[in-house]
Design a protein around this motif. Structure first.
Motif, short mmCIF file in Angstrom:
data_model
loop_
_atom_site.label_atom_id
_atom_site.label_comp_id
_atom_site.label_asym_id
_atom_site.label_seq_id
_atom_site.Cartn_x
_atom_site.Cartn_y
_atom_site.Cartn_z
N VAL A 146 0.86 -1.19 0.00
CA VAL A 146 0.00 0.00 0.00
C VAL A 146 0.89 1.23 0.00
CG1 VAL A 146 -1.63 1.37 1.37
CG2 VAL A 146 -2.01 -1.08 1.07
N MET A 147 0.59 2.14 -0.91
CA MET A 147 1.27 3.44 -0.94
C MET A 147 0.29 4.44 -0.33
SD MET A 147 4.08 2.92 -2.74
CE MET A 147 4.71 1.72 -3.91
N LEU A 170 3.59 9.01 -5.98
CA LEU A 170 3.31 7.68 -5.43
C LEU A 170 2.21 6.97 -6.22
CD1 LEU A 170 3.59 8.62 -1.70
CD2 LEU A 170 4.88 6.81 -2.83
N VAL A 171 1.28 7.73 -6.77
CA VAL A 171 0.22 7.12 -7.59
C VAL A 171 0.85 6.47 -8.83
CG1 VAL A 171 -1.83 7.58 -9.00
CG2 VAL A 171 -1.59 8.65 -6.75
N SER A 175 0.98 2.47 -9.76
CA SER A 175 0.39 1.94 -11.00
C SER A 175 1.37 1.00 -11.68
CB SER A 175 0.06 3.08 -11.98
OG SER A 175 -0.76 4.02 -11.35
N THR A 176 2.62 1.40 -11.73
CA THR A 176 3.61 0.57 -12.41
C THR A 176 3.98 -0.66 -11.58
OG1 THR A 176 4.43 2.38 -13.73
CG2 THR A 176 5.94 0.57 -13.37
N VAL A 177 4.11 -0.50 -10.28
CA VAL A 177 4.42 -1.66 -9.43
C VAL A 177 3.30 -2.70 -9.57
CG1 VAL A 177 4.66 -2.44 -7.03
CG2 VAL A 177 5.91 -0.42 -7.81
N SER A 234 -5.27 0.25 -7.73
CA SER A 234 -6.36 1.21 -7.52
C SER A 234 -5.98 2.30 -6.51
CB SER A 234 -7.60 0.49 -7.01
OG SER A 234 -8.04 -0.43 -7.96
N ILE A 235 -6.75 3.37 -6.59
CA ILE A 235 -6.61 4.47 -5.63
C ILE A 235 -7.87 4.45 -4.77
CG2 ILE A 235 -6.30 6.95 -5.34
CD1 ILE A 235 -5.43 7.00 -8.35
N ILE A 236 -7.73 4.25 -3.50
CA ILE A 236 -8.90 4.20 -2.62
C ILE A 236 -8.82 5.37 -1.65
CG2 ILE A 236 -10.21 2.83 -0.95
CD1 ILE A 236 -10.07 1.48 -3.71
N GLU A 237 -9.84 6.20 -1.69
CA GLU A 237 -9.88 7.33 -0.76
C GLU A 237 -10.73 6.92 0.43
OE1 GLU A 237 -10.88 11.02 -2.70
OE2 GLU A 237 -11.06 12.06 -0.78
#
Ligand SMILES: *[C@@H]1O[C@H](CO)[C@@H](O)[C@H](O)[C@H]1NC(C)=O
Ligand SMILES: *[C@@H]1O[C@H](CO)[C@@H](O)[C@H](O)[C@H]1NC(C)=O
Ligand SMILES: *[C@@H]1O[C@H](CO)[C@@H](O)[C@H](O)[C@H]1NC(C)=O
Ligand SMILES: *[C@@H]1O[C@H](CO)[C@@H](O)[C@H](O)[C@H]1NC(C)=O
Ligand SMILES: *[C@@H]1O[C@H](CO)[C@@H](O)[C@H](O)[C@H]1NC(C)=O
Ligand SMILES: *[C@H]1O[C@@H](CO)[C@H](O)[C@@H](O)[C@@H]1NC(C)=O
Length: 715
Positions: A146-147, A170-171, A175-177, A234-237
């Protein structure tokens, strides 16, 4: 359902001395994980260091019956943090990159040192720790990362330029990782928390601050790191007991020119600006491939501006004999094959156009016409999503060999197949006098355009037909050339997927693939060869489904089953056994039986000789029996096995194919030499000495055959 546990898992949480990191560490500890509590112990500004913060969290976990160790390294030395996990617990399963510091100053006042420090801790720290953990994850085929990003990164925030930049960095990193780890079951997601922490306490109003409890976010992060969670990239807010996915969308956009040869002026941009920035119907693109693919389809549309735009107004298609010949070459017709010259020579007394030609020029137009791209309500379908699924073609009138044809494209129905949409388009083609001469139906499959609430099964769609449940009545094979697609594309389908290795790579193939319609042309031509003596005017209709791609250079084998005037067929890549066309049939006006209707590979001159021998052996079985033995003739054409004949003289039976048991003698000879031999123009001994006739098994026995063959000298 069972509780989500982390027993046996080793979790590293950076910046875990307080706030969010502490909440994560406590939650993981309470759920059975062995936790590495990393904290430099610095104040909010990241300077100074003491071990107190990490130690107190470790104590708290232990007091609650959990397992934890403290680690005091800076995340900039991420490898040391990971080493703590490996030294103490022998593994690592989860890495939460949470450590951070703030250096709030307005943009113009950021010093290089502030910039570097913020980037070092947030971006480089996450990079270093992740890089150290990654090989371990990869080796064990499991990992959760988790970033920690921030609203300041996603939306910007006054006074936080350095922080915003690092957080958005970090986003990109995540994404690439996520892509690089996908194969090894390593998932990487981004959490965008808004929590009360020592980082935010004097930035947010106190009443809001009170609800921003880290404990309300920790479960979201823990779930993301559970082995059962499939979320990835994914990006989770999350904040205050709420969570939602954030994503980047792209507008439909607008082409800034109308022809590929036009330039783009600044004024063109201004005039299009409203459409460029209109995000109605904007879409989330799953990958860089998808993003590039959509762009390509727009470009294709630019390069083929003649494509039909509407369903009702006709699309004129002019062609000459030269176009038809180029097409015939593209689908493997050859002057070297018996009776195919008529497809290749406009002055041939019986010059014909292969019936599959008429499908070809317009397919791209169908795929790119607005009727197709707008077929699914509320979605614009990009070319890269569209697969040519099925094709039906029926000749209802007399098709000219050159001139003009007018086609009308209309969408008959759109089926909701869940994973995608099947668009059934009807194409009616009229001759210059306005008479309907051809009807065709194209089924295109638009990937990911399903689930729009449409019907699953169609009523208009012409069904494919299963092949009969028996061995094929005939099979014909032909090798495609490595340049087959390069040749075929000159007939109009210039999609770079079929020629450009880079484009093929973007679309997920090792190398360019052959056009589906080229495999169709090959197959129907071979069916005509087998059952219509290459007479294209006997063709009535054809239906088939494209199953898998063919790579130029592969051999296509068409297995055929005759049921009255319907020839069922299936096309297989001979080298791999992969079926590429299925559920297929050709309807003929009438069937012209080839000489030998058993397994035959091509029209060989030697066929006639064997037919003759069959008659002879029938007429005088005893003469054959006096020779005795079982002979297998392996007839070659162009150096390759073309056909096999069995002469079972013991039982006075001669037939096409292999004998049941082992033959006594196998003779391999080319079709041409066999003719010379049977005409008495070539002596068997000479042929043998010169290597033109290969004999294996009982060689002596072969000599007894001479009288039988000589008897045919009159042929
Ligand atoms: C530097 O980054 C911090 C990150 O916390 C931010 O708050 C601060 O505003 C930035 N400094 C400047 C001068 O932008
Ligand atoms: C993440 O992993 C899943 C498998 O669980 C995979 O389908 C997906 O493509 C991966 N995402 C990315 C961005 O690579
Ligand atoms: C098939 O469709 C295209 C579409 O416009 C058309 O040009 C072609 O002539 C049609 N052929 C038949 C058989 O209708
Ligand atoms: C042919 O082979 C079979 C066994 O495979 C043998 O029994 C037979 O004698 C052979 N015939 C001649 C004519 O050699
Ligand atoms: C027939 O001839 C071809 C070409 O020489 C060869 O590859 C093949 O193995 C032969 N088949 C038999 C059964 O001998
Ligand atoms: C369309 O063209 C005219 C003139 O060439 C012919 O007379 C018609 O027979 C033809 N119609 C069909 C159905 O082939």
């Amino acid at each position: 359902m069972a509780d989500l546990r982390f027993d046996g898992r080793v979790v590293v949480v950076t910046g875990a001395g307080a706030g969010l990191g502490r909440a994560y560490a406590l939650l993981f500890g309470s759920r059975g994980a062995k936790v590495v509590v990393n904290d430099l112990g610095g104040g909010r500004h990241g300077d100074g260091s003491s071990s107190k913060a990490a130690d107190s969290v470790v104590d708290e976990i232990k007091r609650n019956g959990g397992i934890a160790v403290a680690d005091y390294n800076s995340v900039v030395d991420g490898d040391k943090v990971i080493k703590t996990a490996l030294d103490n617990f022998g593994r690592i399963d989860v890495l939460i990159n949470n450590a951070g510091i703030l250096r709030d100053k307005s943009f113009v006042r950021i010093s290089d040192q502030d910039w570097d420090l913020v980037h070092n801790v947030h971006l480089k720290g996450s990079f270093k720790a992740t890089q150290a953990a990654f090989p371990v994850f990869k080796k064990q085929g499991y990992g959760r990362i988790v970033m920690t990003s921030s609203n300041s990164g996603l939306y910007g925030n006054f006074g936080q330029a350095n922080y915003s930049a690092a957080k958005m960095g970090l986003v990109g990193l995540a994404s690439t990782v996520a892509i690089e780890g996908a194969k090894s079951n390593i998932h990487c997601n981004v959490i965008v928390p808004t929590a009360a922490s020592r980082l935010t306490e004097d930035i947010l109003p106190p009443d809001l601050y009170a609800e921003l409890k880290p404990e309300l976010i920790a479960p979201v992060v823990a779930y993301l790191c559970h082995e059962s969670c499939e979320e990835n990239g994914s990006i989770i807010e999350s904040a205050a007991g709420w969570a939602g996915k954030c994503t980047i969308v792209r507008a439909k956009g607008n082409l800034l020119r109308s022809k590929i040869s036009d330039i783009v002026t600044v004024e063109n941009v201004r005039d299009s600006w409203e459409k460029v920035t209109d995000i109605t119907g904007a879409e989330r693109l799953a990958s860089i491939q998808e993003a590039t693919g959509q762009l390509m389809s727009d470009l294709e549309r630019l390069s083929n501006p003649t494509g039909p735009e509407g369903g009702s107004d006709g699309n004129t298609f002019s062609f000459t004999s030269k176009d038809a010949i180029l097409y015939a070459l593209g689908v493997g017709a050859s002057t070297g094959a018996t009776n195919e010259l008529k497809f290749l020579y406009e002055n041939h007394e019986d010059f014909q156009v292969l019936p599959t030609y008429y499908v070809q020029p317009a397919l791209m137009a169908v795929m790119m016409s607005r009727t197709t791209t707008d077929a699914v309500p509320g979605k614009t379908i990009g070319l890269e999503q569209v697969l040519h699924g099925e094709q039906y073609i029926e000749v209802c009138g007399e098709v000219p060999t050159e001139g003009n044809l007018v086609s009308k494209v209309s969408v008959e129905e759109v089926l909701d197949k869940g994973s995608g949409a099947a668009i059934v388009s009807k194409i009616e083609t009229f001759n210059e006098s306005g008479d309907l001469v051809l009807v065709n139906q194209t089924v295109t499959f638009a990937v990911k355009a399903g689930n729009f609430g449409g019907p699953r099964n169609g009523v208009k769609i012409i069904p494919t037909q299963p092949k009969p449940n028996r061995r094929p009545d005939a099979s014909l094979s032909q090798k495609t050339s490595v340049d087959q697609a390069a040749l075929y594309r000159l007939s109009g389908d210039t999609n770079p997927l079929h020629i450009d290795p880079n484009m093929a790579g973007i679309m997920g193939y090792d190398r360019p693939i052959l056009h589906g319609l080229c495999s169709l042309g090959f197959s129907v031509r071979l069916v005509l060869r087998q059952f219509a003596n290459n007479d294209a005017t006997l063709f009535r209709a054809c239906k088939l489904r494209f199953v898998k791609p063919v790579f130029p250079g592969e051999t296509l084998r068409v297995d055929m089953w005759r049921e009255n005037n319907r020839i069922h067929f299936e096309t297989v890549v001979a080298e791999t056994g992969v079926t590429v066309i299925s559920g297929a049939y050709v309807d003929l006006k009438s069937v012209m039986q080839p000489l030998a209707n058993k397994l035959s590979a091509s029209n060989l001159k030697s066929d006639a000789v064997f037919e003759f021998i069959i008659d002879q052996v029938k007429a005088d079985p005893n003469k054959a029996k006096s020779v005795g033995g079982v002979f297998l003739y392996n007839i070659t054409k162009d150096g390759k096995q073309a056909k096999q004949w069995t002469m079972d003289l013991k039982n006075a039976k001669v037939y096409n194919g292999k004998p049941e048991g082992k033959p006594n003698t196998t003779l391999t000879i080319s079709d041409e030499d066999f003719m010379l031999l049977s005409e008495g123009k070539l002596n068997p001994q000479t042929a043998f000495m010169k290597g033109k006739l290969k004999v294996t098994g009982n060689v002596m026995l072969a000599q007894k055959l001479a009288p039988l063959l000589k008897a045919n000298a009159k042929l």
